[in-house]
Design an enzyme around this catalytic site. Sequence first.
Site, PDB file in Angstrom:
ATOM      1  N   TRP A   1      -7.252   2.565  -3.048  1.00  3.75           N
ATOM      2  CA  TRP A   1      -7.157   3.816  -2.286  1.00  3.75           C
ATOM      3  C   TRP A   1      -6.308   3.661  -1.027  1.00  3.75           C
ATOM      4  CZ3 TRP A   1      -8.821   2.299   2.359  1.00  3.75           C
ATOM      5  CH2 TRP A   1      -9.758   1.261   2.408  1.00  3.75           C
TER       6      TRP A   1
ATOM      7  N   ARG B   1       4.949   0.923  -6.931  1.00  7.41           N
ATOM      8  CA  ARG B   1       5.373  -0.484  -6.960  1.00  7.41           C
ATOM      9  C   ARG B   1       5.158  -1.084  -8.354  1.00  7.41           C
ATOM     10  NH1 ARG B   1       3.261  -3.988  -1.876  1.00  7.41           N
ATOM     11  NH2 ARG B   1       1.575  -4.541  -3.260  1.00  7.41           N
TER      12      ARG B   1
ATOM     13  N   LYS C   1      -4.836   4.000 -13.611  1.00  9.26           N
ATOM     14  CA  LYS C   1      -6.183   4.392 -13.198  1.00  9.26           C
ATOM     15  C   LYS C   1      -6.249   4.305 -11.672  1.00  9.26           C
ATOM     16  CE  LYS C   1      -9.705   2.733 -11.839  1.00  9.26           C
ATOM     17  NZ  LYS C   1      -9.977   3.771 -10.826  1.00  9.26           N
TER      18      LYS C   1
ATOM     19  N   ALA D   1      -7.687   4.909  -7.735  1.00  2.00           N
ATOM     20  CA  ALA D   1      -9.019   4.763  -7.135  1.00  2.00           C
ATOM     21  C   ALA D   1      -9.705   6.128  -7.097  1.00  2.00           C
ATOM     22  CB  ALA D   1      -8.883   4.200  -5.722  1.00  2.00           C
TER      23      ALA D   1
ATOM     24  N   GLY E   1      -6.077  -4.638  -5.655  1.00  3.52           N
ATOM     25  CA  GLY E   1      -7.426  -4.358  -5.174  1.00  3.52           C
ATOM     26  C   GLY E   1      -8.082  -5.640  -4.708  1.00  3.52           C
ATOM     27  N   SER E   2      -9.392  -5.656  -4.776  1.00  2.94           N
ATOM     28  CA  SER E   2     -10.126  -6.803  -4.226  1.00  2.94           C
ATOM     29  C   SER E   2     -10.047  -8.018  -5.156  1.00  2.94           C
ATOM     30  CB  SER E   2     -11.582  -6.410  -4.009  1.00  2.94           C
ATOM     31  OG  SER E   2     -12.144  -6.049  -5.255  1.00  2.94           O
TER      32      SER E   2
ATOM     33  N   GLU F   1      -2.436  -8.294  -7.349  1.00  2.00           N
ATOM     34  CA  GLU F   1      -2.216  -8.217  -5.898  1.00  2.00           C
ATOM     35  C   GLU F   1      -3.595  -8.041  -5.280  1.00  2.00           C
ATOM     36  OE1 GLU F   1       0.554  -8.695  -4.418  1.00  2.00           O
ATOM     37  OE2 GLU F   1       1.965  -8.538  -6.068  1.00  2.00           O
ATOM     38  N   LEU F   2      -4.128  -9.108  -4.718  1.00  2.00           N
ATOM     39  CA  LEU F   2      -5.549  -9.092  -4.344  1.00  2.00           C
ATOM     40  C   LEU F   2      -5.740  -9.096  -2.831  1.00  2.00           C
ATOM     41  CD1 LEU F   2      -6.665 -11.542  -7.186  1.00  2.00           C
ATOM     42  CD2 LEU F   2      -6.460  -9.054  -7.242  1.00  2.00           C
TER      43      LEU F   2
ATOM     44  N   ARG G   1      -1.447  -0.845  11.621  1.00  2.00           N
ATOM     45  CA  ARG G   1      -0.795  -0.081  10.559  1.00  2.00           C
ATOM     46  C   ARG G   1      -1.860   0.342   9.551  1.00  2.00           C
ATOM     47  NH1 ARG G   1       1.962  -2.536   5.799  1.00  2.00           N
ATOM     48  NH2 ARG G   1       3.112  -0.870   4.790  1.00  2.00           N
TER      49      ARG G   1
ATOM     50  N   CYS H   1      -3.936  -4.776   3.034  1.00  2.23           N
ATOM     51  CA  CYS H   1      -4.196  -6.147   2.577  1.00  2.23           C
ATOM     52  C   CYS H   1      -3.391  -7.143   3.397  1.00  2.23           C
ATOM     53  CB  CYS H   1      -3.848  -6.274   1.113  1.00  2.23           C
ATOM     54  SG  CYS H   1      -2.194  -5.680   0.777  1.00  2.23           S
TER      55      CYS H   1
ATOM     56  N   GLU I   1     -12.263  -9.988   4.807  1.00  3.85           N
ATOM     57  CA  GLU I   1     -11.302  -8.934   5.173  1.00  3.85           C
ATOM     58  C   GLU I   1     -11.992  -7.877   6.022  1.00  3.85           C
ATOM     59  OE1 GLU I   1      -9.732  -7.773   1.165  1.00  3.85           O
ATOM     60  OE2 GLU I   1      -7.924  -7.498   2.344  1.00  3.85           O
TER      61      GLU I   1
ATOM     62  N   SER J   1       6.318  -5.938   4.484  1.00  2.45           N
ATOM     63  CA  SER J   1       6.630  -5.162   3.280  1.00  2.45           C
ATOM     64  C   SER J   1       8.074  -4.682   3.304  1.00  2.45           C
ATOM     65  CB  SER J   1       5.710  -3.941   3.192  1.00  2.45           C
ATOM     66  OG  SER J   1       4.374  -4.367   3.177  1.00  2.45           O
TER      67      SER J   1
HETATM   68  P1  NAD Z   1     -11.464  -2.520  -5.312  1.00  2.00           P
HETATM   69  O1  NAD Z   1     -11.154  -3.816  -5.956  1.00  2.00           O
HETATM   70  O2  NAD Z   1     -12.882  -2.164  -5.107  1.00  2.00           O
HETATM   71  O3  NAD Z   1     -10.863  -1.317  -6.169  1.00  2.00           O
HETATM   72  C1  NAD Z   1      -9.521  -1.318  -6.581  1.00  2.00           C
HETATM   73  C2  NAD Z   1      -9.419  -0.559  -7.884  1.00  2.00           C
HETATM   74  O4  NAD Z   1     -10.203  -1.214  -8.872  1.00  2.00           O
HETATM   75  C3  NAD Z   1      -9.946   0.881  -7.814  1.00  2.00           C
HETATM   76  O5  NAD Z   1      -9.119   1.683  -8.618  1.00  2.00           O
HETATM   77  C4  NAD Z   1     -11.327   0.759  -8.422  1.00  2.00           C
HETATM   78  O6  NAD Z   1     -11.785   1.962  -8.989  1.00  2.00           O
HETATM   79  C5  NAD Z   1     -11.100  -0.289  -9.488  1.00  2.00           C
HETATM   80  N1  NAD Z   1     -12.295  -1.024  -9.922  1.00  2.00           N
HETATM   81  C6  NAD Z   1     -13.403  -1.319  -9.200  1.00  2.00           C
HETATM   82  N2  NAD Z   1     -14.266  -2.026  -9.958  1.00  2.00           N
HETATM   83  C7  NAD Z   1     -13.683  -2.187 -11.174  1.00  2.00           C
HETATM   84  C8  NAD Z   1     -14.078  -2.825 -12.388  1.00  2.00           C
HETATM   85  N3  NAD Z   1     -15.239  -3.474 -12.507  1.00  2.00           N
HETATM   86  N4  NAD Z   1     -13.210  -2.789 -13.428  1.00  2.00           N
HETATM   87  C9  NAD Z   1     -12.030  -2.162 -13.327  1.00  2.00           C
HETATM   88  N5  NAD Z   1     -11.609  -1.539 -12.219  1.00  2.00           N
HETATM   89  C10 NAD Z   1     -12.423  -1.546 -11.153  1.00  2.00           C
HETATM   90  O7  NAD Z   1     -10.626  -2.505  -3.989  1.00  2.00           O
HETATM   91  P2  NAD Z   1     -10.483  -1.310  -2.942  1.00  2.00           P
HETATM   92  O8  NAD Z   1     -11.679  -1.325  -2.074  1.00  2.00           O
HETATM   93  O9  NAD Z   1     -10.130  -0.034  -3.615  1.00  2.00           O
HETATM   94  O10 NAD Z   1      -9.163  -1.753  -2.158  1.00  2.00           O
HETATM   95  C11 NAD Z   1      -9.207  -2.668  -1.143  1.00  2.00           C
HETATM   96  C12 NAD Z   1      -8.803  -4.032  -1.638  1.00  2.00           C
HETATM   97  O11 NAD Z   1      -7.490  -3.995  -2.182  1.00  2.00           O
HETATM   98  C13 NAD Z   1      -8.728  -5.034  -0.519  1.00  2.00           C
HETATM   99  O12 NAD Z   1      -9.301  -6.241  -0.914  1.00  2.00           O
HETATM  100  C14 NAD Z   1      -7.237  -5.214  -0.287  1.00  2.00           C
HETATM  101  O13 NAD Z   1      -6.881  -6.411   0.298  1.00  2.00           O
HETATM  102  C15 NAD Z   1      -6.724  -5.064  -1.652  1.00  2.00           C
HETATM  103  N6  NAD Z   1      -5.308  -4.692  -1.622  1.00  2.00           N
HETATM  104  C16 NAD Z   1      -4.402  -5.642  -1.985  1.00  2.00           C
HETATM  105  C17 NAD Z   1      -3.050  -5.352  -1.942  1.00  2.00           C
HETATM  106  C18 NAD Z   1      -2.040  -6.382  -2.347  1.00  2.00           C
HETATM  107  O14 NAD Z   1      -0.924  -5.999  -2.625  1.00  2.00           O
HETATM  108  N7  NAD Z   1      -2.366  -7.648  -2.415  1.00  2.00           N
HETATM  109  C19 NAD Z   1      -2.617  -4.094  -1.533  1.00  2.00           C
HETATM  110  C20 NAD Z   1      -3.573  -3.141  -1.169  1.00  2.00           C
HETATM  111  C21 NAD Z   1      -4.924  -3.476  -1.228  1.00  2.00           C
END
Ligand code: NAD
Length: 485
Positions: A158, A167, A182, A184, A236-237, A258-259, A286, A292, A389, A449
């Site tokens: 999100w 990207r 898919k 968020a 995501g995470s 990308e975590l 920012r 992340c 984080e 970035s």
């Molecule tokens: P999140 O991992 O909770 O969710 C990310 C996505 O995964 C969402 O679309 C969510 O619905 C989905 N998701 C959640 N559980 C899932 C499951 N069991 N199976 C499949 N999909 C699932 O992360 P968040 O809270 O939305 O975003 C924040 C995280 O994203 C932070 O850790 C941040 O560092 C990371 N992030 C990384 C980058 C990068 O490029 N490295 C960029 C932006 C954000």
Amino acid sequence: MTDISALISRVPTGLWIDGESVAPIAGGAFTVHDPATGDAIADVADAGAEDALLTLDSACRVQHQWAATSPRERSNILRRAWELVIERSEDLAALMTLEMGRALKESRSEVGYGAEFLRWFSEEAVRIQGRYTRSPGGAGRIVVTKVPVGPCLAVTPWNFPLAMGTRKIAPALAAGCTMIVKPAAETPLTMLAFAQILADAGLPAGVVSVLPTSNAAAVSTALIDDPRLRKVTFTGSTQVGRILIAQSARNIQRTSMELGGNAPFVVFDDADVDAAVDGAMAAKMRNGGEACTAANRLIVANSVREEFTAKLTERIADLKVGPGLDEGTDIGPLVSAKQRDSVAALVDDAVAAGARVRTGGKPMEGAGYFFQPTVLDEVPADARIVAEEIFGPVAAVTGFDTEAEAIATANDTEYGLAAYIFTQSLDRAMRVAEALESGMVGVNRGVVSDVAAPFGGVKQSGLGSEGGTEGIDEYLETKYIGFTA
Ligand code: NAD
């Protein structure tokens, strides 16, 4: 001033399948909320596993045809999509602020950044290279070519609702892949508005689909369990990334991850302190700290720490907090009550462990998920905020005495996404940049970035790169064809 209800009414809120906004097979919807008030903004169709498989059917149906289009045709569609995003940038920026909270100026900047991937990969689409060579013995001829990976699943977060999608989508399309996105659950509207843009740009139906859902695991598991899906790309995470890597092992799908990050921001005693403060404002504030790449630990030479911290505190205390849609706002609300409470818990834990609050430190009273812009100094090494984080407007400062100590502290994390160093010594900049265990290092700058640079992490921050000339390779397989001379 944007007319919000007119804006929302322009977004297709069904599932985006086969170039149309459709209802889910089982019906059902979930509600998207405005983090500035907690009020409902819109109901969005809620995809389930059956919808996911139907969407994969359509991706597979058009995959071959899409891969066979000329690179120039794919390039032209991406270029047109870039133009349309720029044309509709005010709508997209307002939509992002509405669903994820942050200040409008930050959303405008994301629209520009997100759009750039469309333009960049429209330029890369026509430059996919191969090679022709002789085998060493002279008897064989080797042709190496690149072919699209096939249908992909993109799962996006999100915090950058457009750019984290473009990207992935732009290089996949440039390479000739189809993609199911898919988004968020907090921010599906931006991606649905973008799906409409792709259709308006001439993208054939079925090449990109968007599946908003309140049950991410059901949708992604149905897709990953199907061997026709060939790639999973995720931002995501780290915790969810691990689950997706494990799931994709069964069908040996390719993955790009990308975590999470825990970026060190190191200020040496020979730094230009004012430039370092400017850099820290960018690296920390920012996106309201919800990035992340955000500077999670400000590691500052003890000889300049007080000067740096005092100047930073003055700047951060001066930030205007308010609803993101108000033009004067610097810092909007956090995305959800859960995120605000998580930031508050990290700050409380640090303070209990001995950190000193220089400004802020508390959630704000009233509606919405606001947190005071905060500076903590003398943060002890065992506070949770050092290892986890923050994802909010909180700067955590610690000191160091020697270069070796700074490097060891910076590397003392399971993550390895971005790092920042401030020094006026070129020798030191090179030495420290090489010693840091991270995929990206900013030298005397607070933002790394760049569409033309490979974005990615090492250690538990991920696998693969996005953007740059590397980004398209994530969506291409290398194929060798041997001939007898
Ligand atoms: P999140 O991992 O909770 O969710 C990310 C996505 O995964 C969402 O679309 C969510 O619905 C989905 N998701 C959640 N559980 C899932 C499951 N069991 N199976 C499949 N999909 C699932 O992360 P968040 O809270 O939305 O975003 C924040 C995280 O994203 C932070 O850790 C941040 O560092 C990371 N992030 C990384 C980058 C990068 O490029 N490295 C960029 C932006 C954000």
